[in-house]
Design an enzyme around this catalytic site. Structure first.
Site, mmCIF file in Angstrom:
data_model
loop_
_atom_site.group_PDB
_atom_site.id
_atom_site.type_symbol
_atom_site.label_atom_id
_atom_site.label_comp_id
_atom_site.label_asym_id
_atom_site.label_seq_id
_atom_site.Cartn_x
_atom_site.Cartn_y
_atom_site.Cartn_z
ATOM 1 N N ARG A 1 39.984 -3.583 86.688
ATOM 2 C CA ARG A 1 39.276 -3.500 85.418
ATOM 3 C C ARG A 1 39.534 -2.216 84.645
ATOM 4 O O ARG A 1 39.484 -1.120 85.204
ATOM 5 C CB ARG A 1 37.764 -3.623 85.649
ATOM 6 N N LEU A 2 39.814 -2.398 83.363
ATOM 7 C CA LEU A 2 39.776 -1.318 82.394
ATOM 8 C C LEU A 2 38.514 -1.524 81.574
ATOM 9 O O LEU A 2 38.376 -2.518 80.859
ATOM 10 C CB LEU A 2 41.004 -1.340 81.483
ATOM 11 N N CYS B 1 43.547 -5.356 81.678
ATOM 12 C CA CYS B 1 43.082 -5.538 83.049
ATOM 13 C C CYS B 1 44.150 -6.297 83.819
ATOM 14 O O CYS B 1 45.146 -6.752 83.259
ATOM 15 C CB CYS B 1 41.765 -6.313 83.074
ATOM 16 N N ASN C 1 41.311 -11.177 81.608
ATOM 17 C CA ASN C 1 42.011 -10.027 81.041
ATOM 18 C C ASN C 1 42.066 -10.222 79.531
ATOM 19 O O ASN C 1 42.626 -11.219 79.056
ATOM 20 C CB ASN C 1 43.431 -9.933 81.617
ATOM 21 N N GLY C 2 41.487 -9.305 78.779
ATOM 22 C CA GLY C 2 41.564 -9.426 77.328
ATOM 23 C C GLY C 2 40.281 -9.042 76.632
ATOM 24 O O GLY C 2 39.435 -8.316 77.182
ATOM 25 N N GLU C 3 40.126 -9.576 75.436
ATOM 26 C CA GLU C 3 38.939 -9.311 74.633
ATOM 27 C C GLU C 3 38.676 -10.506 73.731
ATOM 28 O O GLU C 3 39.595 -11.027 73.083
ATOM 29 C CB GLU C 3 39.141 -8.056 73.775
#
Length: 225
Positions: A52-53, A2, A77-79
């Protein structure tokens, strides 16, 4: 992947309405990082933007995301790999959730543990979280620096983004601040020697990279790493 971006007025004064347009120009330049959605949020001295992805909670994970009580707002941004176990723990502590995404878990984790929430987050991430009650911006980057976070501090403003080029776009676009960016000759020399500019340097004198496993607190006009 993202894209996040934002601008904060260090003296606490309200940003002009067109500040969100500057942030939008930053996020628009990162559409390749987040083709599935975009969002903007502005309140008082801060404006945040996101591209956003969609990976987790495709319908409910839009950002910038606010906490239910409106105190906190985050761009992320991330996981977070362990967000489900953290969510279960927080639910046992009395927290409730409106989505099934990891972003909301970061908000609740900060509400519960403050900056110590970083000790509990496992994953790859870069985020900026605004605490409206304390007028504090909390920015953090994961331990290995998998997710980028660039920032610039100049002329009474703090701005950040996932990409260098998005920050450089501010030059000549923001009527409320005459941002300027110039080549860093020392970073250039290191790039020619090593084929990269070592963190926290970037190719621009006015822009730094937040080192891996570090966080920034922006509060009362001061920036502390």
């Amino acid at each position: 992947m993202c894209g996040i971006a934002g601008i904060l007025c260090l003296d606490g004064e309200d940003l002009p309405n067109d500040a969100s347009l500057c942030v939008k120009s930053m996020t628009d330049s990162m559409s390749h990082r987040g083709p599935d959605g975009e969002g903007l949020w502005q309140k008082g001295p801060i404006s945040l933007g996101h591209r956003r992805l969609s990976i987790i909670d495709l319908a409910g994970g839009a950002q910038p995301m606010q906490s239910a009580d409106g105190r906190f707002c985050i761009v992320f941004n991330g996981e977070i790999y362990n967000f489900r176990s953290l969510r279960n723990q927080l639910e046992n502590e009395g927290f409730s959730f409106l989505t099934s995404c990891d972003t909301e878990v970061i908000l609740a984790s900060y509400a519960k543990w403050g900056i110590d929430c970083l000790d509990r987050l496992e994953g790859m991430f870069a985020f900026a979280l605004w605490d409206e009650e304390r007028k504090l911006l909390f920015c953090a980057r994961d331990r290995f620096g998998e997710k980028p976070f660039f920032y610039s501090l100049q002329k009474g403003f703090f701005c950040f983004s996932s990409e260098l080029s998005a920050i450089v776009l501010l030059k000549g676009k923001c009527g409320f601040c005459d941002f300027s960016f110039g080549l860093d000759p020392h970073a250039l020399a290191r790039y020619l020697a090593y084929e990269y500019a070592p963190c926290p340097q970037t190719m621009y004198s006015e822009i730094s990279s937040l080192p891996p496993a570090h966080y920034l607190l922006v509060h009362d006009g001061n920036v502390r790493m």
